[in-house]
Design an enzyme around this catalytic site. Structure first.
Site, PDB file in Angstrom:
ATOM      1  CG  ASN A 237      -1.839  -1.171   1.256  1.00 39.56           C
ATOM      2  OD1 ASN A 237      -2.062  -1.803   0.220  1.00 39.56           O
ATOM      3  ND2 ASN A 237      -2.380  -1.500   2.424  1.00 39.56           N
TER       4      ASN A 237
ATOM      5  CG  LEU B 267     -13.930  -9.917   2.532  1.00 42.86           C
ATOM      6  CD1 LEU B 267     -14.231  -9.682   4.004  1.00 42.86           C
ATOM      7  CD2 LEU B 267     -14.262  -8.663   1.726  1.00 42.86           C
TER       8      LEU B 267
ATOM      9  CG  HIS C  73       3.780  -2.056  -4.870  1.00 41.94           C
ATOM     10  ND1 HIS C  73       2.640  -2.822  -4.894  1.00 41.94           N
ATOM     11  CD2 HIS C  73       4.776  -2.847  -5.344  1.00 41.94           C
ATOM     12  CE1 HIS C  73       2.934  -4.039  -5.367  1.00 41.94           C
ATOM     13  NE2 HIS C  73       4.225  -4.074  -5.632  1.00 41.94           N
TER      14      HIS C  73
END
Ligand code: BJW
Length: 243
Positions: free
Chosen positions: A98, A210, A115
């Site tokens: 992130n 998730l 990143h």
């Protein structure tokens, strides 16, 4: 596990966009994600930047604005990882894909942004990096070398080398626990870290997401649910009884 053993057990945590979703930041590949609104070829490749620098600068400027909004805050997932770093006697490293700063704002100190970082820009001419909280304009002059055609967001686009890879692989190779949180496992080299750990380290591997990621079968264990629930639960377990 005794306390002496714990101090030698290092933990590496890979995080992706899913950990920041409940803080109000979009993921990339979910149905309502960033790639459903813009083409990655346009905004996340060097070729897209060359074709239309204004569109790319606008895209990152608007994400920089969003990150500064008062309701974008670290969530219970980020906070649990900061607690783990404070309370675990061994080393804890977060390797995040992130570009937001929510891990740091939650209190984590040992964070690598493979990143890049939204609140940094760099000059392609002189390679200097700068903290940047406002808009970055096309033809912005570099504060160091003065050139007006080199300034770009400090992010890693497709086809570019992610940052700090030597340090990341060295840490993966000596870890005792590898956790992957909120990442779909679509993007390499991050998606290959779990296989690397299994080849090179005698480590437990777990995915917290998730739903099963692309690489789900490579992990020894998985916990599925929202990051704000599964991350604090698993951190509590580690601090209480190990893995
Ligand atoms: C929740 C949740 C909740 C939702 N709680 N969970 C063919 C084969 C293999 C590789 C390649 C290939 N062709 C090209 C490549 C290489 C390429 C690549 O991987 N391409 C793939 C598309 C195939 N990679 C690169 O080019 C990289 N560089 C490279 O490889 O250099 C060469 C090299 C060689 C050798 C060693 C090392 C390097 C660079 C990749 C750069 C990626 N850049 C981006 C943009 C960054 C800036 C920005 O933010 O704008 O990075 S793309 C985008 O994807 C961003 C992310 O960091 C990255 C990963 O996404 P992430 O985090 O996984 O998000 P999602 O949306 O995919 O998943 C979210 C997950 O969360 C989902 O699973 C949800 O279910 C879950 N979730 N809500 C918990 N509440």
């Amino acid at each position: 596990m005794s306390n002496t053993d714990r101090s030698k057990q290092s933990i590496v945590i890979l995080t992706g966009a899913g950990i920041s979703k409940e803080s109000g930041l979009d993921t990339f590949r979910d149905a309502d994600g960033i790639w459903s609104k813009v083409r990655l070829e346009d905004v996340a490749t060097p070729e897209g930047f060359e074709r239309n620098p204004r569109m790319v600068q606008d895209f990152y400027n608007s994400r920089r604005h969003q990150l500064a909004e008062s309701d974008i805050l670290p969530n219970a997932g980020h906070e649990a990882l900061a607690r783990l770093e404070k309370e675990w006697p061994g080393d804890v490293l977060i390797v995040t894909q992130n570009i937001d700063n929510l891990h740091e704002r939650a209190g984590s100190r040992n964070v690598l942004h493979m990143h890049g970082e939204l609140l940094k820009v760099r000059c392609g001419r002189c390679s200097n990096q700068f903290q940047w909280v406002t808009d970055l304009h096309v033809e912005e002059a570099c504060p160091a070398c003065g050139e007006t055609d080199g300034m770009r967001p400090h992010v890693v686009w497709f086809g570019e080398m992610p940052l700090e890879m030597d340090r990341i692989y060295a840490t993966l190779e000596r870890c005792a626990l590898f956790m992957s949180i909120g990442t779909s496992g679509n993007v390499y080299p991050a998606a290959g870290f779990v296989s690397h750990v299994r080849q090179c380290a005698d480590a437990h591997t777990i995915e917290l997401n998730l739903e099963p990621s692309e690489g789900a079968t490579f992990f020894a264990q998985a916990l599925y649910g929202p990051a704000t629930e599964v991350v604090p639960t698993y951190v509590e377990k580690i601090l209480d009884a190990g893995w």
